[in-house]
Design a protein around this motif. Sequence first.
Motif, PDB file in Angstrom:
ATOM      1  N   ASP A 156       0.891  -1.191  -0.064  1.00  0.00           N
ATOM      2  CA  ASP A 156       0.114  -0.043  -0.061  1.00  0.00           C
ATOM      3  C   ASP A 156       1.054   1.290   0.180  1.00  0.00           C
ATOM      4  OD1 ASP A 156      -2.218   1.514  -0.010  1.00  0.00           O
ATOM      5  OD2 ASP A 156      -2.973   0.729   1.887  1.00  0.00           O
ATOM      6  N   SER A 157       0.229   2.223  -0.368  1.00  0.00           N
ATOM      7  CA  SER A 157       0.892   3.711  -0.125  1.00  0.00           C
ATOM      8  C   SER A 157       1.086   4.270   1.133  1.00  0.00           C
ATOM      9  CB  SER A 157       0.383   4.717  -0.871  1.00  0.00           C
ATOM     10  OG  SER A 157      -1.078   5.067  -0.576  1.00  0.00           O
ATOM     11  N   GLN A 158       0.771   3.526   2.290  1.00  0.00           N
ATOM     12  CA  GLN A 158       0.838   4.140   3.539  1.00  0.00           C
ATOM     13  C   GLN A 158       0.333   2.822   4.319  1.00  0.00           C
ATOM     14  OE1 GLN A 158      -2.170   7.181   3.722  1.00  0.00           O
ATOM     15  NE2 GLN A 158      -3.855   5.751   3.699  1.00  0.00           N
ATOM     16  N   ILE A 159       0.676   2.963   5.779  1.00  0.00           N
ATOM     17  CA  ILE A 159       0.118   1.937   6.677  1.00  0.00           C
ATOM     18  C   ILE A 159      -1.617   2.375   6.745  1.00  0.00           C
ATOM     19  CG2 ILE A 159      -0.277   1.175   9.084  1.00  0.00           C
ATOM     20  CD1 ILE A 159       2.352   0.498   7.723  1.00  0.00           C
ATOM     21  N   SER A 208      -8.533   2.986   2.820  1.00  0.00           N
ATOM     22  CA  SER A 208      -7.888   2.497   3.992  1.00  0.00           C
ATOM     23  C   SER A 208      -8.667   1.562   4.826  1.00  0.00           C
ATOM     24  CB  SER A 208      -7.343   3.745   4.793  1.00  0.00           C
ATOM     25  OG  SER A 208      -6.061   4.301   4.171  1.00  0.00           O
ATOM     26  N   ASP A 242       4.347  -0.770   3.620  1.00  0.00           N
ATOM     27  CA  ASP A 242       3.722   0.701   3.309  1.00  0.00           C
ATOM     28  C   ASP A 242       5.196   0.930   2.266  1.00  0.00           C
ATOM     29  OD1 ASP A 242       4.249   3.427   3.067  1.00  0.00           O
ATOM     30  OD2 ASP A 242       4.159   4.078   5.339  1.00  0.00           O
ATOM     31  N   TRP A 243       4.565   1.373   1.054  1.00  0.00           N
ATOM     32  CA  TRP A 243       5.436   1.590  -0.158  1.00  0.00           C
ATOM     33  C   TRP A 243       6.317   2.607   0.275  1.00  0.00           C
ATOM     34  CZ3 TRP A 243       3.648   5.264  -4.235  1.00  0.00           C
ATOM     35  CH2 TRP A 243       4.678   5.394  -5.580  1.00  0.00           C
ATOM     36  N   ARG A 244       5.825   3.954   0.659  1.00  0.00           N
ATOM     37  CA  ARG A 244       6.606   5.093   0.743  1.00  0.00           C
ATOM     38  C   ARG A 244       7.620   5.241   1.712  1.00  0.00           C
ATOM     39  NH1 ARG A 244       1.984   9.608  -0.804  1.00  0.00           N
ATOM     40  NH2 ARG A 244       0.730   8.274   0.990  1.00  0.00           N
ATOM     41  N   LYS A 245       7.248   4.936   2.948  1.00  0.00           N
ATOM     42  CA  LYS A 245       8.160   5.207   4.171  1.00  0.00           C
ATOM     43  C   LYS A 245       8.892   4.081   4.542  1.00  0.00           C
ATOM     44  CE  LYS A 245       5.182   8.759   6.559  1.00  0.00           C
ATOM     45  NZ  LYS A 245       4.095   8.880   5.520  1.00  0.00           N
ATOM     46  N   PRO A 258       8.249   3.678   9.505  1.00  0.00           N
ATOM     47  CA  PRO A 258       6.636   4.177   9.763  1.00  0.00           C
ATOM     48  C   PRO A 258       6.672   4.991  10.947  1.00  0.00           C
ATOM     49  CG  PRO A 258       6.794   1.762   9.354  1.00  0.00           C
ATOM     50  CD  PRO A 258       8.115   2.187   9.289  1.00  0.00           C
ATOM     51  N   SER A 294       1.525   5.655  13.600  1.00  0.00           N
ATOM     52  CA  SER A 294       1.019   4.687  12.780  1.00  0.00           C
ATOM     53  C   SER A 294       0.848   3.491  13.944  1.00  0.00           C
ATOM     54  CB  SER A 294       1.856   3.941  11.731  1.00  0.00           C
ATOM     55  OG  SER A 294       2.138   5.007  10.800  1.00  0.00           O
TER      56      SER A 294
END
Length: 403
Positions: A37-40, A49, A69-72, A75, A79
């Motif tokens: 995903d792009s985030q948690i 979400s 999470d793809w971006r971070k 985390p 989160s």
Amino acid sequence: MGIKRKIKNYIHIKKYYPLSEKTIPHDDHKKTILIVDSQIPTFDKDSASNRITEIAKFLAKYYNVYLVDWRKAIPNVESKKYITNLNDHNVIVYTPFINKYGILKGKKYFINNLLPKIDFVWCHRPELFEYYLDFFRNNAPQAKIIYDMVDIHYLRMERGLEIKYDKVRAREVGKYKYIETELSKKADKIAVISDKEKEFMKAFVDESKLFTVSNVHNLKVSPEDMAPFEKREGIFFIGTFLHDPNVDAVEILHNQIMPLVWKVLPNLKITIIGSEAPESILRMNSEKFQVVGYVEDVIPFYKKCFASVSPLRFGAGVKGKIGQALEYTLPVVTTEIGAEGMFLENRVTALISGNNDYQNFADHIIEICSNKIIWETLHNNSEKAIYPFSIIAQKDEILKMLE
């Protein structure tokens, strides 16, 4: 990553981690799904979400389920509650850690360790599918790749441009159209949000790849347990303002619809709930049009208000804000676009207006706030309205997609 960043991350992890204490063992007798995903996923902030959270929790009953999470790379501490919620349902969420030798193990270690075990990669949202398609084809060739569209973004954007032209959005349309109508052909399976989207996508990909996996909603209360019509007051709108249709809907509420309502119900208050409100929305705040931003606990609004209102004029997919209202047996006032894909029937499970019929929408607000009979009809029909979105109703389709 530079040495200063590595040191900063190391100190941060030593101070704040672990974000969950639960250890979830991998079961070699079960197949493994990696959700990217792009985030948690923040189940209490946006419907996409909430949907993927509920899907992950369901899948973890039958599979080893991992989420990254793809971006971070690291985390946020914020989160923690979302990670803990997933862990409590046996979903393993990526977080970095420091091993017994004092070495930081991050996302690369997490993914590389999983590669030979993965049976399915669930790419949630188009950017993720585009970014990871070749990586997993090359590094986990045994895995089937699922592209979870969430909604048809380019279609939503095109509809929005017809109403309000935006140069940035116009440039994005081509990118999303390529992912959703061309690159999608390379997926093994495609999850679409409704049967309407499935029908639309048949023009671009083989029908055998398409599976409807909608928002997941379950009745949270019984109608008789909620406050009656006589104890209700006010109405509200809810939705993140990172989503263009929500910005437009609140502008329409403020400028077009509520002035018509106030001619008949001059004291009716509306509350606008949602994160990331732009300055143009914040300036609308007044005693009767209250812009409150993100609210951590929105349940009191479902318990005390007459209705959730959603005058959406463009968009695609199913609408989480409507599903959530139905979970709490709250009547919904919306448009044809808002009702799209939701199996709603006007005056039976919702009040539905034309997308640009502001007077009719205003009349519906007035009616739901003053007519006990129609209010109770919608209130009592919530279970009928929400059933298609229950896990029970969707279980077979989800498991069939994972064959």
